[in-house]
Design an enzyme around this catalytic site. Structure first.
Site, PDB file in Angstrom:
ATOM      1  N   ASP A 118      49.861  36.356  47.042  1.00  0.00           N
ATOM      2  CA  ASP A 118      48.598  36.729  47.225  1.00  0.00           C
ATOM      3  C   ASP A 118      48.268  37.578  45.899  1.00  0.00           C
ATOM      4  O   ASP A 118      48.001  38.906  45.582  1.00  0.00           O
ATOM      5  CB  ASP A 118      48.038  37.579  48.393  1.00  0.00           C
ATOM      6  CG  ASP A 118      46.583  38.710  48.301  1.00  0.00           C
ATOM      7  OD1 ASP A 118      46.029  37.340  47.317  1.00  0.00           O
ATOM      8  OD2 ASP A 118      46.915  39.551  48.796  1.00  0.00           O
ATOM      9  N   HIS A 161      50.404  47.125  53.915  1.00  0.00           N
ATOM     10  CA  HIS A 161      51.646  46.469  54.190  1.00  0.00           C
ATOM     11  C   HIS A 161      52.090  45.490  53.797  1.00  0.00           C
ATOM     12  O   HIS A 161      53.030  45.773  51.854  1.00  0.00           O
ATOM     13  CB  HIS A 161      50.471  44.776  54.024  1.00  0.00           C
ATOM     14  CG  HIS A 161      49.457  44.660  52.833  1.00  0.00           C
ATOM     15  ND1 HIS A 161      48.266  44.468  52.812  1.00  0.00           N
ATOM     16  CD2 HIS A 161      49.846  43.607  52.195  1.00  0.00           C
ATOM     17  CE1 HIS A 161      48.249  44.475  51.564  1.00  0.00           C
ATOM     18  NE2 HIS A 161      49.333  43.786  50.815  1.00  0.00           N
ATOM     19  N   GLN A 229      50.718  38.550  55.251  1.00  0.00           N
ATOM     20  CA  GLN A 229      51.263  40.387  55.210  1.00  0.00           C
ATOM     21  C   GLN A 229      50.897  41.141  55.808  1.00  0.00           C
ATOM     22  O   GLN A 229      49.780  41.341  56.901  1.00  0.00           O
ATOM     23  CB  GLN A 229      49.493  40.452  54.098  1.00  0.00           C
ATOM     24  CG  GLN A 229      49.530  39.592  52.463  1.00  0.00           C
ATOM     25  CD  GLN A 229      48.299  40.237  51.523  1.00  0.00           C
ATOM     26  OE1 GLN A 229      47.604  39.622  52.506  1.00  0.00           O
ATOM     27  NE2 GLN A 229      49.237  40.775  50.311  1.00  0.00           N
ATOM     28  N   ARG A 259      48.790  52.635  41.267  1.00  0.00           N
ATOM     29  CA  ARG A 259      47.981  52.516  41.774  1.00  0.00           C
ATOM     30  C   ARG A 259      47.980  52.520  42.910  1.00  0.00           C
ATOM     31  O   ARG A 259      48.775  51.081  43.583  1.00  0.00           O
ATOM     32  CB  ARG A 259      47.179  51.497  41.070  1.00  0.00           C
ATOM     33  CG  ARG A 259      46.032  50.795  41.505  1.00  0.00           C
ATOM     34  CD  ARG A 259      45.872  49.491  41.135  1.00  0.00           C
ATOM     35  NE  ARG A 259      44.691  48.613  41.469  1.00  0.00           N
ATOM     36  CZ  ARG A 259      44.582  47.457  42.671  1.00  0.00           C
ATOM     37  NH1 ARG A 259      45.813  47.594  43.518  1.00  0.00           N
ATOM     38  NH2 ARG A 259      43.553  47.359  42.913  1.00  0.00           N
ATOM     39  N   ASP A 261      47.075  49.874  46.295  1.00  0.00           N
ATOM     40  CA  ASP A 261      46.249  49.311  46.686  1.00  0.00           C
ATOM     41  C   ASP A 261      45.451  49.658  48.135  1.00  0.00           C
ATOM     42  O   ASP A 261      46.381  50.118  48.442  1.00  0.00           O
ATOM     43  CB  ASP A 261      47.224  47.887  46.723  1.00  0.00           C
ATOM     44  CG  ASP A 261      46.518  46.924  47.004  1.00  0.00           C
ATOM     45  OD1 ASP A 261      45.427  45.963  46.000  1.00  0.00           O
ATOM     46  OD2 ASP A 261      46.632  46.072  48.095  1.00  0.00           O
ATOM     47  N   GLU A 303      42.391  52.430  44.527  1.00  0.00           N
ATOM     48  CA  GLU A 303      42.028  51.640  44.907  1.00  0.00           C
ATOM     49  C   GLU A 303      40.491  51.441  46.262  1.00  0.00           C
ATOM     50  O   GLU A 303      41.354  51.095  47.486  1.00  0.00           O
ATOM     51  CB  GLU A 303      42.552  50.282  44.928  1.00  0.00           C
ATOM     52  CG  GLU A 303      41.875  48.780  44.649  1.00  0.00           C
ATOM     53  CD  GLU A 303      41.795  48.033  46.239  1.00  0.00           C
ATOM     54  OE1 GLU A 303      41.512  46.130  45.395  1.00  0.00           O
ATOM     55  OE2 GLU A 303      42.670  48.370  46.456  1.00  0.00           O
ATOM     56  N   HIS A 370      41.785  41.514  37.694  1.00  0.00           N
ATOM     57  CA  HIS A 370      42.336  40.501  38.390  1.00  0.00           C
ATOM     58  C   HIS A 370      41.037  40.328  39.195  1.00  0.00           C
ATOM     59  O   HIS A 370      41.721  38.766  39.445  1.00  0.00           O
ATOM     60  CB  HIS A 370      43.860  41.398  38.642  1.00  0.00           C
ATOM     61  CG  HIS A 370      43.448  41.703  39.599  1.00  0.00           C
ATOM     62  ND1 HIS A 370      43.340  43.187  39.819  1.00  0.00           N
ATOM     63  CD2 HIS A 370      44.587  41.206  40.822  1.00  0.00           C
ATOM     64  CE1 HIS A 370      43.557  43.057  41.333  1.00  0.00           C
ATOM     65  NE2 HIS A 370      43.939  42.470  41.391  1.00  0.00           N
ATOM     66  N   ASP A 371      40.859  40.592  39.718  1.00  0.00           N
ATOM     67  CA  ASP A 371      40.296  40.406  41.773  1.00  0.00           C
ATOM     68  C   ASP A 371      38.290  40.114  40.871  1.00  0.00           C
ATOM     69  O   ASP A 371      38.336  39.382  39.512  1.00  0.00           O
ATOM     70  CB  ASP A 371      39.946  41.212  42.259  1.00  0.00           C
ATOM     71  CG  ASP A 371      40.097  40.797  43.724  1.00  0.00           C
ATOM     72  OD1 ASP A 371      40.145  39.776  44.070  1.00  0.00           O
ATOM     73  OD2 ASP A 371      40.803  42.210  43.853  1.00  0.00           O
ATOM     74  N   ARG A 495      40.686  32.454  41.732  1.00  0.00           N
ATOM     75  CA  ARG A 495      40.733  34.299  41.069  1.00  0.00           C
ATOM     76  C   ARG A 495      41.632  33.723  39.345  1.00  0.00           C
ATOM     77  O   ARG A 495      41.684  34.259  38.764  1.00  0.00           O
ATOM     78  CB  ARG A 495      41.182  34.651  41.994  1.00  0.00           C
ATOM     79  CG  ARG A 495      39.997  35.341  42.471  1.00  0.00           C
ATOM     80  CD  ARG A 495      40.706  36.841  43.779  1.00  0.00           C
ATOM     81  NE  ARG A 495      41.805  36.816  44.645  1.00  0.00           N
ATOM     82  CZ  ARG A 495      42.450  36.982  45.437  1.00  0.00           C
ATOM     83  NH1 ARG A 495      41.924  37.829  45.060  1.00  0.00           N
ATOM     84  NH2 ARG A 495      43.089  36.362  46.289  1.00  0.00           N
TER      85      ARG A 495
END
Length: 613
Positions: A118, A161, A229, A259, A261, A303, A370-371, A495
């Protein structure tokens, strides 16, 4: 015997936060021995923190707003795409300095399975760098060199996760009850089905449901994002403690910004959406205090990909802060909505909300990351102009796919759901602005217009309140990279179309005045230099929108003492008039020419940066 001076520093910091930290910890876990273990290990990480980082802590404690200065400019990059490995990044730092960047976000680099990664967010080992990228020693060495150059380093910390290949997961799958308790395991589907009644699906088409059945052990495990995950159970104090030790370990490698997540998902409760629960804020608040005790120079970046009213609480309060910075997600998505509709009304309304928040709240602003771009817009607000959610999302995706008349954008959909007709969008800034389609048609006029739109959007981002963040490659107008389709590990994830390798061959053209790369790079450089040196861009400036009585033009005003600035941005592709009647004299910061702010005409996709003389 007198305490060592460094021990006294730790004692004072701990004393400042101890009562609140213990109260919150005991409220969650009611476990004295685990809290004592946490404090013992906090001291251990403090002792292990090298002197250069302790000096950094000391200096930044004296200047807690250091990161809010108007010279802060970030860039996010994938290590392998940008420079091959960590050593390669170290060799390319001079390029980042040329970009005026002093904050680099290294996208996920911890060890993760190649097949089920991922994008690096399925971590198999929190203490190991992905072998092809280097080692922890390489990371610490890179951080040291960055600090010498006054560059700050950011990394992703995936708290929600682990990978199914993490040691805890492997032991849990083997039936070890201690490790099963670190996740959410159930031997039948009764409780999972109860969760499914109230918990939304993150990826309903590619990863439906919130649980995965493991036939080899006859159990279900919670997997909010992907089956590989596994969600961590923060009701277990062992999970919290161990993840805090990982956090402090990264801080001691020299990370300046962590960061966090997927913050809203961290705490799970049956009968709820498992999003934004109050216990999440307890955990983030404790994390903030742990950082201020052990490594106070380290910032928390949250985030939170949600609407503003759910994002803002993650700042905490002025008295009890949580995250230092949050992503300005909604404004990013609304920006592209504005590009497609040529209508600034929603963008203006949302900027007014952000600008009305306490000045200490710092947002990270960006045009893309990036997303994917999800169209989580304020549809109740848009319905007054008959922009209904489902058809409007379809319009936006068709527009940016280049399927609508007048659209020059190119890109791909992500997670296209034929049932809900919902999808997200992927593409680089330059491709969304039309550079890709113009070059394919060899149309110089279209290319010129596309570059102008690209530069205007960056100028608008740079004048917002907060910290601007570039995506590596956007500074040279890098286009979509469709070669990901040839890689079986990447092909299912669109992506990767905007996660292509950095084009160093194109970067060499950045000095030319005629090339696309040179036009964008040099324009951004000029804007960044102005932002860095003009006091009106200070974090303490008052920022608000100004009504120019034209729905195609956004006007941002910045006020710092006697200095006043207007950023005027035309989202239409034709000239528009900003209906203004300002008596003072203004100077164009880009040309140095005097400008009268009286019903000023703005070129299609053009802009002005004007400051009162």
């Amino acid at each position: 015997m007198a305490r060592p001076k460094t021990d006294e520093i730790f004692r004072q910091r701990l004393e400042r936060h101890h009562d609140e930290l213990r109260w919150l910890y005991m409220e969650l876990y009611d476990n004295d021995s685990m809290f004592a273990e946490l404090c013992t290990n906090m001291y251990r990480f403090f002792k292990d923190r090298k002197s250069s980082l302790k000096t950094r802590d000391k200096n930044r404690e004296k200047n807690p707003g250091w990161f809010r200065k108007n010279d802060m400019l970030g860039m996010m990059l994938y290590i392998d795409n940008f420079a091959g490995n960590l050593q390669g990044v170290k060799e390319k730092l001079s390029y980042l300095e040329d970009c005026n960047v002093n904050y680099i976000h290294l996208m996920p680099f911890l060890d993760s399975p190649k097949e089920h990664s991922d994008g690096g967010y399925a971590v198999a080992d929190f203490r190991k760098v992905r072998p092809d990228l280097g080692t922890m020693e390489d990371l610490a060495e890179l951080a040291d060199v960055c600090h010498e150059k006054d560059l700050n380093v950011c990394m992703d910390f995936v708290m929600n996760h682990t990978s199914e290949e993490h040691d805890w997961a492997v032991r849990a799958k083997a039936g070890d009850g201690e490790y099963m308790s670190r996740y959410f395991f159930y031997d039948n589907n009764e409780i999972p089905m109860q969760y499914e009644k109230t918990v939304p699906q993150v990826f309903p088409t590619t990863a439906p449901g919130n649980f995965t059945y493991l036939p080899e052990i006859g159990h279900y495990v919670m997997t909010t994002f992907y089956p590989y995950q596994w969600d961590l159970n923060y009701k277990n104090p062992r999970v919290f403690n161990e993840m805090m030790y990982n956090f402090l370990f990264f801080a001691n490698q020299g990370m300046d910004i962590i960061r966090i997540d997927a913050v809203p998902y961290i705490w799970k409760e049956l009968g709820t959406s498992c999003r934004n629960l109050s216990r999440v804020h307890t955990i983030v608040r404790m994390m903030r205090m742990i950082g201020e005790i052990v490594c106070p120079s380290v910032l928390l970046l949250g985030e939170v990909v949600m609407e503003p009213e759910k994002v803002v609480p993650y700042f905490g309060t002025i008295e009890k802060p949580e995250c230092h910075m949050l992503y300005n997600v909604t404004t990013m998505a609304t920006t592209w909505h504005t590009v497609a509709t040529r209508d600034v009304r929603l963008l203006k309304q949302q900027m007014d909300i952000v600008n009305g928040l306490p000045g200490e709240y710092t947002f990270l602003n960006y045009l893309r990351c990036h997303d994917d771009i999800g169209w989580g817009l304020d549809y109740p607000f848009l319905t007054q102009w008959e922009m209904l959610e489902v058809p409007h999302k379809r319009f936006l995706n068709d527009y940016f796919m280049g399927k609508m008349p007048g659209s020059v954008s190119r890109g791909e959909l992500y997670n296209d759901d034929p049932v809900t007709q919902d999808a997200r969008f992927c593409g680089t800034t330059a491709s969304m602005c039309g550079v890709e389609s113009a070059e394919a048609e060899n149309d110089k006029d279209k290319c010129k217009a596309a570059v102008e739109l690209d530069i205007m959007l960056h100028a608008y981002m740079l004048s917002q309140s907060g910290i601007p963040m570039l995506y590596s490659g956007d500074e040279i107008g890098q286009l979509n990279d469709y070669s990901y389709k040839e890689d079986p590990d990447k092909a299912p994830d669109s992506r990767y179309v905007h996660r292509g390798k950095f084009r160093w061959d194109l970067a060499k053209k950045r000095t030319g005045k005629q090339s696309v790369q040179g036009q964008i790079f040099n324009s951004l450089n000029r804007l960044e230099q102005i932002r860095r040196h003009e006091h009106v861009f200070d974090a303490d400036a008052k920022v608000y929108t100004y009504d120019v009585h034209n729905d195609a033009i956004l006007c941002i005003t910045r006020q710092m003492a006697d200095e006043r600035f207007f950023g005027i941005y035309n989202f239409a592709d034709q000239p528009q008039t900003a209906w203004m009647q300002e008596d003072d004299s203004y100077i164009d910061l880009l040309t140095g020419k005097a400008v009268a702010l009286r019903d000023i005409s703005v070129p299609g996709h053009g802009f002005y940066w004007l400051k009162r003389k």
